[in-house]
Design a protein around this motif. Structure first.
Motif, PDB file in Angstrom:
ATOM      1  N   GLN A  84      -5.982  -3.473   1.379  1.00  0.00           N
ATOM      2  CA  GLN A  84      -5.542  -2.367   0.954  1.00  0.00           C
ATOM      3  C   GLN A  84      -4.788  -2.622  -0.335  1.00  0.00           C
ATOM      4  OE1 GLN A  84      -3.179  -0.231   3.989  1.00  0.00           O
ATOM      5  NE2 GLN A  84      -4.233  -0.811   5.518  1.00  0.00           N
TER       6      GLN A  84
ATOM      7  N   THR B 261       0.395   1.397  11.785  1.00  0.00           N
ATOM      8  CA  THR B 261      -0.656   2.106  11.561  1.00  0.00           C
ATOM      9  C   THR B 261      -0.154   3.337  10.630  1.00  0.00           C
ATOM     10  OG1 THR B 261      -1.988   1.305  13.323  1.00  0.00           O
ATOM     11  CG2 THR B 261      -2.707   3.251  12.060  1.00  0.00           C
TER      12      THR B 261
ATOM     13  N   SER C 104      -4.032  -5.228   9.585  1.00  0.00           N
ATOM     14  CA  SER C 104      -4.803  -4.963   8.483  1.00  0.00           C
ATOM     15  C   SER C 104      -5.406  -6.368   7.862  1.00  0.00           C
ATOM     16  CB  SER C 104      -4.384  -4.298   7.280  1.00  0.00           C
ATOM     17  OG  SER C 104      -3.276  -4.707   6.748  1.00  0.00           O
TER      18      SER C 104
ATOM     19  N   SER D  60      -7.852  -7.835  10.320  1.00  0.00           N
ATOM     20  CA  SER D  60      -9.316  -7.155  10.195  1.00  0.00           C
ATOM     21  C   SER D  60      -9.897  -7.388   9.070  1.00  0.00           C
ATOM     22  CB  SER D  60      -8.947  -5.629  10.712  1.00  0.00           C
ATOM     23  OG  SER D  60      -8.250  -4.831   9.586  1.00  0.00           O
TER      24      SER D  60
ATOM     25  N   ASN E 109       0.652  -1.286   0.125  1.00  0.00           N
ATOM     26  CA  ASN E 109       0.086   0.067   0.104  1.00  0.00           C
ATOM     27  C   ASN E 109       0.981   1.332  -0.051  1.00  0.00           C
ATOM     28  OD1 ASN E 109       0.373   0.932   2.998  1.00  0.00           O
ATOM     29  ND2 ASN E 109      -0.459  -0.976   3.296  1.00  0.00           N
TER      30      ASN E 109
ATOM     31  N   ASP F 163      -9.261  -5.719   6.336  1.00  0.00           N
ATOM     32  CA  ASP F 163      -9.050  -4.434   5.850  1.00  0.00           C
ATOM     33  C   ASP F 163      -8.143  -4.403   4.569  1.00  0.00           C
ATOM     34  OD1 ASP F 163      -9.017  -1.560   5.113  1.00  0.00           O
ATOM     35  OD2 ASP F 163      -7.787  -0.955   6.625  1.00  0.00           O
TER      36      ASP F 163
END
Length: 447
Positions: A230, A429, A223, A226, A70, A228
């Motif tokens: 990217q 993060t 990530s 979760s 990312n 998530d």
């Protein structure tokens, strides 16, 4: 442009570099004479070019990996490849080359004093028809890219300082022993007749198993836990990296013939064929499963084909290289897909692609190797009705896999004891570009 608080000064790495620099002033390094007898200028010219080709692969890998992470981790991921060109080059000069190609110790490692600080390399006996120093620097480029390959499995969560230490330990305790066992005079795998033309075991299997160990040891990204997702930061970077890798791989494989000859030409041809076949096989397999043809898919497929043909490049025919590319692409594609359904967080699929690709290549070398291609093949592959070479490769595959995985776990543990391997939650993060390097792919005006 924002700046992070200044980190606590770290003097130990600077002290080590200073000690190495001072030592270099006191170690006799000037040869009495430089012997050019037996050196072929055409072969030497090709090997100098091939060495440059292989070095270009590491920047290629930086773009390949950098485009897939990312946007807040692009610079850190790319730097992990670039820094290898500096760190491993120094390790190789000091002791790495000697450990890999020095006087044999038990078939496992070279004597660290044989070529300590490159002693006797500039004026050494030619390797075939090329100067020993050219051979040494050609081999350096292989050592450079191998730990860089591992970083794809740890991307987006590894502490940069820890990675540098890991790289040094990996080079000394994993890469160099495998290089000696496979290519060094007296090496146990070489003496047993195991064929590895350009690094299927030494580079790709070692990197693949280390990547699996790293993914397990560092555990999952937040990530990833979760869900998530990217998206990749820059697909054109991936395409550029693929092109540079494909280009450089001709030096990797054709250069391993150690001369400008028919064997180099054959390895050049098998390299391109396997890459092309694997790239097409990957996207067609995706289409057969209902997915669209993607730039990312083709790029990954090409690299898998390049990985798989590496051990076989100078031992198999051109049609058989096509088979190797297709088989490797399908197997890696399936395993990469299966991995997505597990808790394993190998960020950029290094193990399914490099590790498994290298293993497939090693097995199929034992299937398709032929003395008609390379007279160094004393036992024909399984395809030609002989079984000895094939089963030797299966046994060697198990042995190399166990060594590379267990040794990597140990190296990760030692590294983690010296400097925590994983960044904390806040730094992860924030992204490693800012938290590790205070840099960013895109800066906000006025920030």
């Amino acid at each position: 442009m924002s700046h992070l608080p200044t980190q606590k000064p770290a003097y130990a790495p600077l002290a080590i570099l200073a000690a190495v620099t001072i030592a270099a002033l006191f170690i006799p390094s000037l040869p009495a004479t430089i012997n050019s007898e037996g050196i072929d200028t055409g072969d030497t010219a090709w090997m100098l070019v091939a060495s440059a080709f292989v070095l270009l692969m590491t920047p290629g890998l930086a773009y390949f990996y950098g485009g897939m992470v990312n946007a807040k981790n692009v610079i850190s991921t790319m730097l992990q490849s670039f820094i290898a060109m500096g760190v491993v080059s120094i390790v190789w000069i000091v002791v790495g080359y000697s450990l890999a190609f020095g006087e044999d110790i038990g078939g496992v490692i070279g004597n660290p004093m044989t070529h300590f600080m490159f002693k006797g390399v500039l004026d050494g006996e030619p390797v075939g028809t090329i100067p020993a120093v050219v051979f040494a620097f050609f081999q350096l480029k292989f050592a450079v890219i191998t730990p860089a390959l591992v970083t794809g499995s740890m991307a987006e969560r590894v502490n940069f300082k820890s990675y540098v230490l890991f790289m040094v330990l990996f080079c000394i305790f994993i890469y160099c022993p495998l290089a000696h066992m496979t290519w060094g005079e007296g090496g146990i795998l070489l003496n047993k007749g195991i064929l590895d033309f350009a690094g299927g075991t030494v580079v790709h299997m070692s990197a693949g198993w280390a990547a699996l160990a790293g993914a397990i040891y560092l555990k999952r990204r937040r990530s990833h836990m979760s869900g998530d997702f990217q998206p990749p930061a820059n697909i054109p970077y991936v395409l550029l990296g693929t092109g540079l890798l494909w280009f450089g791989w001709f030096g990797f494989n054709a250069g391993s013939a150690l001369g400008a000859n028919m064997l180099a030409a054959s390895a050049f041809a098998t390299t391109n064929t396997a890459a092309a076949a694997a790239g097409i096989a990957w996207v067609l397999f995706d289409v057969a499963r209902g997915k669209k043809v993607s730039a990312l898919g083709f790029s990954i497929g090409v690299v898998v084909g390049l990985v798989a043909i590496t051990p076989a490049a100078g031992f198999v025919s051109i049609p058989h290289s096509l088979v190797i590319g297709v088989v490797a692409a399908v197997i890696s594609n399936v395993l990469a897909h299966i991995k997505t359904k597990t808790a394993l967080d190998d960020t950029l699929d290094v193990f399914p692609c490099h590790g498994v690709g290298g293993m497939v290549g090693m097995v199929l070398t034992g299937v398709f190797a032929s003395s008609a291609i390379n007279s160094a093949v004393t036992e024909q592959g399984l395809y030609f009705g002989e079984t000895a070479l094939f089963f030797k490769h299966i046994i060697a595959l198990v042995g190399v896999s166990l060594f590379a995985f267990v040794a990597s776990i140990v190296v990760f543990k030692i590294t983690d004891l010296v400097e925590p391997l994983r960044v904390d939650e806040k730094d992860e993060t924030m992204g490693l570009d800012k938290s590790q390097h205070d840099e960013s792919l895109y800066y906000e005006i006025g920030a």
